[in-house]
Structures are given as structure tokens and as C-alpha cells.
Design a protein around this motif. Structure first.
Motif, PDB file in Angstrom:
ATOM      1  N   GLN A 122       0.842  -1.191   0.000  1.00 38.88           N
ATOM      2  CA  GLN A 122       0.000   0.000   0.000  1.00 38.88           C
ATOM      3  C   GLN A 122       0.881   1.245   0.000  1.00 38.88           C
ATOM      4  O   GLN A 122       1.990   1.227   0.519  1.00 38.88           O
ATOM      5  CB  GLN A 122      -0.929   0.001   1.217  1.00 38.88           C
ATOM      6  CG  GLN A 122      -1.868  -1.190   1.260  1.00 38.88           C
ATOM      7  CD  GLN A 122      -2.701  -1.234   2.526  1.00 38.88           C
ATOM      8  OE1 GLN A 122      -2.423  -0.557   3.503  1.00 38.88           O
ATOM      9  NE2 GLN A 122      -3.735  -2.067   2.518  1.00 38.88           N
TER      10      GLN A 122
ATOM     11  N   GLY B  37      -7.966  -8.015  -1.903  1.00 46.23           N
ATOM     12  CA  GLY B  37      -9.204  -7.550  -1.285  1.00 46.23           C
ATOM     13  C   GLY B  37      -9.559  -8.367  -0.058  1.00 46.23           C
ATOM     14  O   GLY B  37      -9.991  -7.807   0.974  1.00 46.23           O
TER      15      GLY B  37
ATOM     16  N   ASP C 280      -7.257  -7.307   2.765  1.00 44.75           N
ATOM     17  CA  ASP C 280      -7.660  -6.012   3.312  1.00 44.75           C
ATOM     18  C   ASP C 280      -8.873  -6.160   4.231  1.00 44.75           C
ATOM     19  O   ASP C 280      -8.936  -5.549   5.307  1.00 44.75           O
ATOM     20  CB  ASP C 280      -7.980  -5.033   2.185  1.00 44.75           C
ATOM     21  CG  ASP C 280      -6.736  -4.564   1.440  1.00 44.75           C
ATOM     22  OD1 ASP C 280      -5.627  -4.697   2.004  1.00 44.75           O
ATOM     23  OD2 ASP C 280      -6.864  -4.081   0.303  1.00 44.75           O
ATOM     24  N   MET C 281      -9.847  -6.955   3.823  1.00 45.09           N
ATOM     25  CA  MET C 281     -11.037  -7.158   4.637  1.00 45.09           C
ATOM     26  C   MET C 281     -10.682  -7.873   5.944  1.00 45.09           C
ATOM     27  O   MET C 281     -11.209  -7.523   7.014  1.00 45.09           O
ATOM     28  CB  MET C 281     -12.064  -7.972   3.860  1.00 45.09           C
ATOM     29  CG  MET C 281     -12.673  -7.230   2.680  1.00 45.09           C
ATOM     30  SD  MET C 281     -13.642  -5.769   3.188  1.00 45.09           S
ATOM     31  CE  MET C 281     -15.052  -6.564   3.965  1.00 45.09           C
TER      32      MET C 281
ATOM     33  N   ALA D 200      -6.300  -8.903  -7.423  1.00 46.08           N
ATOM     34  CA  ALA D 200      -7.266  -8.034  -6.760  1.00 46.08           C
ATOM     35  C   ALA D 200      -8.130  -8.814  -5.773  1.00 46.08           C
ATOM     36  O   ALA D 200      -8.439  -8.325  -4.675  1.00 46.08           O
ATOM     37  CB  ALA D 200      -8.150  -7.341  -7.795  1.00 46.08           C
TER      38      ALA D 200
ATOM     39  N   TRP E 236     -12.220 -14.083   6.561  1.00 42.26           N
ATOM     40  CA  TRP E 236     -12.057 -13.947   5.112  1.00 42.26           C
ATOM     41  C   TRP E 236     -11.117 -15.003   4.530  1.00 42.26           C
ATOM     42  O   TRP E 236     -11.219 -15.302   3.353  1.00 42.26           O
ATOM     43  CB  TRP E 236     -11.608 -12.527   4.764  1.00 42.26           C
ATOM     44  CG  TRP E 236     -12.793 -11.625   4.620  1.00 42.26           C
ATOM     45  CD1 TRP E 236     -13.501 -11.354   3.482  1.00 42.26           C
ATOM     46  CD2 TRP E 236     -13.460 -10.901   5.663  1.00 42.26           C
ATOM     47  NE1 TRP E 236     -14.560 -10.518   3.760  1.00 42.26           N
ATOM     48  CE2 TRP E 236     -14.556 -10.213   5.078  1.00 42.26           C
ATOM     49  CE3 TRP E 236     -13.244 -10.751   7.029  1.00 42.26           C
ATOM     50  CZ2 TRP E 236     -15.419  -9.409   5.804  1.00 42.26           C
ATOM     51  CZ3 TRP E 236     -14.098  -9.953   7.767  1.00 42.26           C
ATOM     52  CH2 TRP E 236     -15.174  -9.299   7.154  1.00 42.26           C
TER      53      TRP E 236
END
Length: 205
Positions: A117, A164, A167-168, A160, A179
Motif C-alpha cells: 500500500q 481484497g 484487506d477485509m 485483486a 475472510w
């Protein structure tokens, strides 16, 4: 009689000091966040005055650069080992790669943020620090090609999806597996879309 090569003890001590400085920076980042890393704080942790730190790193971004390169070098070593022992079945191999990246990512929030990031305004890794990440991507793309996923857009989608979910997990269930448990389902959806063979990864409901 064998002759041992001359050791550059000064260089060894200097490298050991650099490692100590980087380790201290990681400790601060993990405790208080990446933005909390300062030259003064790092110097205090290693028992050094701030001006002395400049003989090893000329700026805070130089420390971030060393941290970035170290993190990606570590992941490269682990990824090489992981890619060598992938299951033969394409879907199982896809899930194995996903779980390996996921587990590495969620194990260390500060490390993941620095690696993946743009969390430090103005920081751009040097070419040398960035090189391990390029090698990781090259090896990963080669592995995806061997599985039968060759389209660049498909590989982008896979990345992605994995990112994702990471990140979740980090944002909503740190330390849990909410997740991570979605990975087989998501990998089946992706595999169906790109027509990868093999039995479903998901358990029947």
C-alpha cells in the motif's frame, strides 16, 4: 595449509548496526504504525544519537527503503519454496498460492502496508529495494502460466481478489480467519471464470 580469506570486520559491524536499526524501525512500526517511525525514536532504541544515525541512513525514507527491500526479500524466499511444492491439480495449486500469500500478509500489518500500500507519503522504493518484488511477480506469473492462466487481465483479477480478502481480514477481523475461509469459494469462482479444470474446492453446503 589453507588460508582463510580476510574478513572485513568494519563492514561486518556496519552491516550489523544497519540490521539493528531496521529491526528497531520495524518494532516501532508494529507498535505504533509506520508513520510513527522517526530518526530520533529509532536512534534512541539502538542507543545512538540521531546525528550518528545519518552515517548509516541519510533519511527516514532510506530506513523505509531498507525495510521494504527486507520484507520483499523475505517473501521472495518463502514464495520460491511455496512454488516448488504446489499441488499438481490447477485449482488446488491456485488455492495453495492464495493461502500462502494471505497468511504472509495478515501475519504482519505494518509489513503488509509497506509492501503493498502507498502508506508513506513521498516514499518511493529504490530500484534495489524494489527488485525482489519484481522477481516475486515474475515467478508468480510464470506459475500462473503453468496452471493455464495466461491472460494479463485474469492475473490482475486474481491479485485483486487476494488483496481484497487480505484487506477485509486486516480491517474487520484481525487475528481471525473470517475472510481466509472465503478463499476456496473465491478461487472456485475465479477458476470457473477462466475455465481451470478440476473438482470444486468448496465443500458442498
Amino acid at each position: 595449509m589453507s588460508v582463510l580469506p580476510n574478513r572485513d570486520r568494519q563492514a561486518e559491524r556496519r552491516e550489523a548496526t544497519r540490521r539493528e536499526i531496521v529491526d528497531a524501525a520495524w518494532e516501532i512500526a508494529r507498535r505504533d504504525g509506520l508513520a510513527a517511525v522517526t530518526l530520533r525514536e529509532v536512534a534512541a532504541m539502538v542507543g545512538m544519537r540521531s546525528p550518528s544515525l545519518y552515517s548509516h541512513f541519510d533519511s527516514k525514507n532510506a530506513i523505509y527503503d531498507a525495510m521494504f527491500g527486507q520484507a520483499w526479500s523475505l517473501f521472495l524466499a518463502e514464495a520460491e519454496e511455496n512454488l516448488e511444492r504446489l499441488p499438481a491439480a490447477p485449482r488446488e495449486a491456485l488455492l495453495d498460492m492464495s493461502e500462502h500469500f494471505f497468511d504472509f500478509a495478515v501475519a504482519d500489518l505494518a509489513r503488509y502496508q509497506l509492501m503493498n500500500q502507498r502508506s508513506i507519503p513521498g516514499f518511493v522504493p529504490s530500484e534495489a529495494a524494489y527488485a525482489p518484488s519484481v522477481e516475486v511477480m515474475e515467478r508468480f506469473i510464470a506459475a500462473m502460466h503453468r496452471l493455464g492462466v495466461t491472460d494479463g487481465a485474469d492475473i490482475d483479477l486474481y491479485l485483486a481478489l487476494c488483496g481484497g480478502l487480505v484487506d477485509m481480514q486486516l480491517a474487520n477481523d484481525p487475528g481471525g480467519d473470517r475472510w481466509r475461509r472465503q478463499l476456496p469459494r473465491v478461487m472456485d469462482m475465479f477458476a470457473d471464470d477462466v475455465a481451470l479444470p478440476g473438482p470444486p474446492l468448496r465443500r458442498p453446503r
